[in-house]
Design a protein around this motif. Structure first.
Motif, mmCIF file in Angstrom:
data_model
loop_
_atom_site.group_PDB
_atom_site.id
_atom_site.type_symbol
_atom_site.label_atom_id
_atom_site.label_comp_id
_atom_site.label_asym_id
_atom_site.label_seq_id
_atom_site.Cartn_x
_atom_site.Cartn_y
_atom_site.Cartn_z
ATOM 1 N N UNK A 1 0.817 -1.218 0.000
ATOM 2 C CA UNK A 1 0.000 0.000 0.000
ATOM 3 C C UNK A 1 0.847 1.262 0.000
ATOM 4 N N UNK A 2 0.248 2.353 -0.490
ATOM 5 C CA UNK A 2 0.884 3.671 -0.396
ATOM 6 C C UNK A 2 -0.209 4.738 -0.316
ATOM 7 N N UNK A 3 0.156 5.883 0.268
ATOM 8 C CA UNK A 3 -0.795 6.989 0.405
ATOM 9 C C UNK A 3 -0.937 7.737 -0.920
ATOM 10 N N UNK A 4 -2.113 8.327 -1.129
ATOM 11 C CA UNK A 4 -2.333 9.228 -2.255
ATOM 12 C C UNK A 4 -2.310 10.645 -1.706
ATOM 13 N N UNK A 5 -1.299 11.411 -2.079
ATOM 14 C CA UNK A 5 -1.160 12.766 -1.558
ATOM 15 C C UNK A 5 -2.222 13.700 -2.130
ATOM 16 N N UNK A 6 -2.442 14.816 -1.452
ATOM 17 C CA UNK A 6 -3.484 15.769 -1.860
ATOM 18 C C UNK A 6 -3.184 16.400 -3.219
ATOM 19 N N UNK A 7 -1.910 16.440 -3.613
ATOM 20 C CA UNK A 7 -1.540 17.024 -4.906
ATOM 21 C C UNK A 7 -1.125 15.962 -5.918
ATOM 22 N N UNK A 8 -1.478 14.701 -5.653
ATOM 23 C CA UNK A 8 -1.063 13.577 -6.505
ATOM 24 C C UNK A 8 -1.689 13.659 -7.891
ATOM 25 N N UNK A 9 -0.866 13.454 -8.914
ATOM 26 C CA UNK A 9 -1.369 13.305 -10.277
ATOM 27 C C UNK A 9 -1.211 11.834 -10.690
ATOM 28 N N UNK A 10 -1.817 11.474 -11.791
ATOM 29 C CA UNK A 10 -1.640 10.102 -12.280
ATOM 30 C C UNK A 10 -0.174 9.819 -12.564
ATOM 31 N N UNK A 11 0.543 10.829 -13.045
ATOM 32 C CA UNK A 11 1.960 10.647 -13.351
ATOM 33 C C UNK A 11 2.769 10.358 -12.094
ATOM 34 N N UNK A 12 2.543 11.119 -11.036
ATOM 35 C CA UNK A 12 3.308 10.915 -9.803
ATOM 36 C C UNK A 12 2.918 9.609 -9.116
ATOM 37 N N UNK A 13 1.639 9.249 -9.175
ATOM 38 C CA UNK A 13 1.199 8.000 -8.548
ATOM 39 C C UNK A 13 1.711 6.796 -9.345
ATOM 40 N N UNK A 14 1.761 6.933 -10.651
ATOM 41 C CA UNK A 14 2.338 5.888 -11.510
ATOM 42 C C UNK A 14 3.779 5.607 -11.076
ATOM 43 N N UNK A 15 4.539 6.681 -10.841
ATOM 44 C CA UNK A 15 5.935 6.527 -10.418
ATOM 45 C C UNK A 15 6.026 5.813 -9.081
ATOM 46 N N UNK A 16 5.161 6.173 -8.152
ATOM 47 C CA UNK A 16 5.134 5.510 -6.841
ATOM 48 C C UNK A 16 4.907 4.007 -6.991
ATOM 49 N N UNK A 17 3.898 3.648 -7.773
ATOM 50 C CA UNK A 17 3.543 2.239 -7.907
ATOM 51 C C UNK A 17 4.590 1.474 -8.714
ATOM 52 N N UNK A 18 5.246 2.167 -9.645
ATOM 53 C CA UNK A 18 6.306 1.522 -10.419
ATOM 54 C C UNK A 18 7.516 1.216 -9.548
ATOM 55 N N UNK A 19 7.653 1.925 -8.440
ATOM 56 C CA UNK A 19 8.719 1.643 -7.478
ATOM 57 C C UNK A 19 8.273 0.599 -6.456
ATOM 58 N N UNK A 20 6.998 0.618 -6.141
ATOM 59 C CA UNK A 20 6.446 -0.307 -5.148
ATOM 60 C C UNK A 20 6.285 -1.717 -5.709
ATOM 61 N N UNK A 21 5.850 -1.800 -6.967
ATOM 62 C CA UNK A 21 5.497 -3.079 -7.568
ATOM 63 C C UNK A 21 6.622 -4.103 -7.673
ATOM 64 N N UNK A 22 7.806 -3.725 -8.181
ATOM 65 C CA UNK A 22 8.865 -4.719 -8.336
ATOM 66 C C UNK A 22 9.271 -5.407 -7.034
ATOM 67 N N UNK A 23 9.392 -4.652 -5.949
ATOM 68 C CA UNK A 23 9.739 -5.265 -4.658
ATOM 69 C C UNK A 23 8.647 -6.223 -4.202
#
Length: 317
Positions: A156-178
Motif C-alpha cells: 500500500x501507499x498513500x495518495x497525496x493531496x496534490x497527486x497526479x496520475x503521473x506521480x502515482x504511476x511513479x510511486x507504484x512503479x517503485x512499489x510493484x517490483x519489490x
C-alpha cells in the motif's frame, strides 16, 4: 531460496519493464519474454520496440511477440518453454484459459490498485478521480475474469493531496517490483496463502476518454480538481477559453461561489472559476500550440480571455 523458478514474463510499457528488471536481478530464471508487436511511433512512423522488448534484448532473453495467444501455435510455443510460472504486467493481450493453465503454477498479475477496489484498465487514475486516500499494488493469481483472481500480496501507499496520475504511476512503479520479488520468493518456498476477493467491494476502473476530460463546470469544485489531477498527463482536462480550447494542468479548490463556469477573479496568483459548488483557482494551463505555463505568464498575453464575468466552456469569439 529453494530451487529458482523458471519464469515467462509478459508485459509491454515502462511500468512492466521495471518489474522485468527486478526479476532479471533475482535468482530466478527468465525463460521467455512476451511483449506486444512493435508499433509505429514518431513522425516517421517507424516501428518501435516496447520498453519490455528492448530490455529483454539487452539481456539476451528470448522474445515472443504474437498478435494473439488464442491459437494452438501460440499455446504450443509457450508450453515448450517449460515454465513454472508466467508473470503478467501491463501486457495488453487477453490470456485464454489454456494459457493461464499452461505453466505449472499458473499466471500471476501485478495490478495497480488494492483489489478489489479498482478492477479494469485505469486503476491508478480512478483512485485519484474518486478521492481515495490510499492505493497500492496487488499481486494476484490470474483467472478468466477481469482482475478477479485470488490475491497473494498487497503493498500500500498513500495518495497525496496534490497527486497526479503521473506521480502515482511513479510511486507504484517503485512499489510493484519489490512486491513482485517478495511474492515470487515466497511462492518458490510454498509460503503463500491465496485470499479470495470480495466481489461486493469491486469497482470497474474504466478507461479515460477525451470527452470525460472536457470540464463540466456544474460539477463540484472538489471533483473538478480531482479530475485535473487524475487526467494528468493524459488526456488532460480542458475547457473553452476565449478563442480556443485550453488545457488545465493545476488548480486548487477555493471557498467562493458564483454561476458555474464564470470567472470570479483573475490575477497573477490564479484565475478563480465558479463551479457547481465552490470554485477552483487555476494556476497552470496550456493554450494551443504552447507549452504548459504559469497563470502569470498566460495573463501577460491573454488576460482578455479571463476577465471577471467571462463564462468558460462557451465559445466566446
Amino acid at each position: 531460496m529453494t530451487q529458482p523458478l523458471r519464469i515467462i514474463f509478459a508485459g509491454t510499457p515502462d511500468f512492466a519493464a521495471r518489474h522485468l528488471q527486478a526479476l532479471i536481478q533475482s535468482e530466478h530464471q527468465i525463460v521467455g519474454v512476451y511483449s506486444q508487436p512493435d508499433r509505429p511511433a514518431g513522425r516517421g512512423k517507424k516501428l518501435k520496440a516496447s520498453e519490455v522488448k528492448a530490455l529483454a534484448l539487452e539481456h539476451n532473453l528470448p522474445v515472443f511477440q504474437p498478435q494473439s495467444l488464442k491459437n494452438d501455435d501460440a499455446l504450443v510455443e509457450l508450453k515448450n518453454l517449460n515454465a513454472d510460472i508466467m508473470i503478467v504486467v501491463a501486457y495488453g493481450l487477453i490470456l485464454p484459459k489454456a494459457i493461464l493453465e499452461a505453466p505449472r503454477l499458473g499466471c500471476l498479475n501485478v495490478h495497480g490498485s488494492i483489489l478489489p477496489r479498482w478492477r479494469g484498465a485505469a486503476p491508478i487514475q480512478r483512485a485519484i478521480w474518486a478521492g481515495d486516500e490510499q492505493t497500492g499494488v496487488t499481486i494476484m493469481q490470474m483467472d478468466e475474469g477481469l482482475d478477479t483472481g485470488d490475491m497473494l500480496h498487497i503493498s500500500r501507499c498513500a495518495i497525496n493531496a496534490d497527486e497526479t496520475s503521473a506521480s502515482l504511476y511513479t510511486k507504484l512503479a517503485e512499489l510493484g517490483p519489490d512486491a513482485l520479488i517478495e511474492t515470487v520468493n515466497k511462492l518458490a518456498k510454498g509460503e503463500l496463502k491465496a485470499e479470495p476477493q470480495n466481489d461486493e467491494q469491486a469497482n470497474y476502473a474504466k478507461k479515460l476518454s477525451k470527452d470525460e476530460a472536457n470540464i463540466d463546470w456544474s460539477m463540484d469544485a472538489a471533483q473538478i480538481e480531482r479530475n485535473i489531477r487524475s487526467f494528468n498527463p493524459w488526456p488532460v482536462c480542458f475547457t473553452q477559453m476565449g478563442e480556443q480550447t485550453v488545457k488545465i494542468y493545476q488548480a486548487q479548490v477555493v471557498d467562493q461561489t458564483g454561476s458555474a463556469g464564470q470567472v470570479l477573479s483573475s490575477d497573477k496568483t490564479g484565475v478563480v472559476v465558479a463551479c457547481g459548488k465552490h470554485a477552483i483557482c487555476i494556476t497552470q494551463l496550456q493554450p494551443q500550440g504552447k507549452k504548459p505555463m504559469a497563470i502569470s505568464d498566460f495573463l501577460n498575453g491573454r488576460s482578455d480571455w479571463v476577465t471577471p464575468g467571462t463564462v468558460l466552456g462557451e465559445n466566446n469569439e
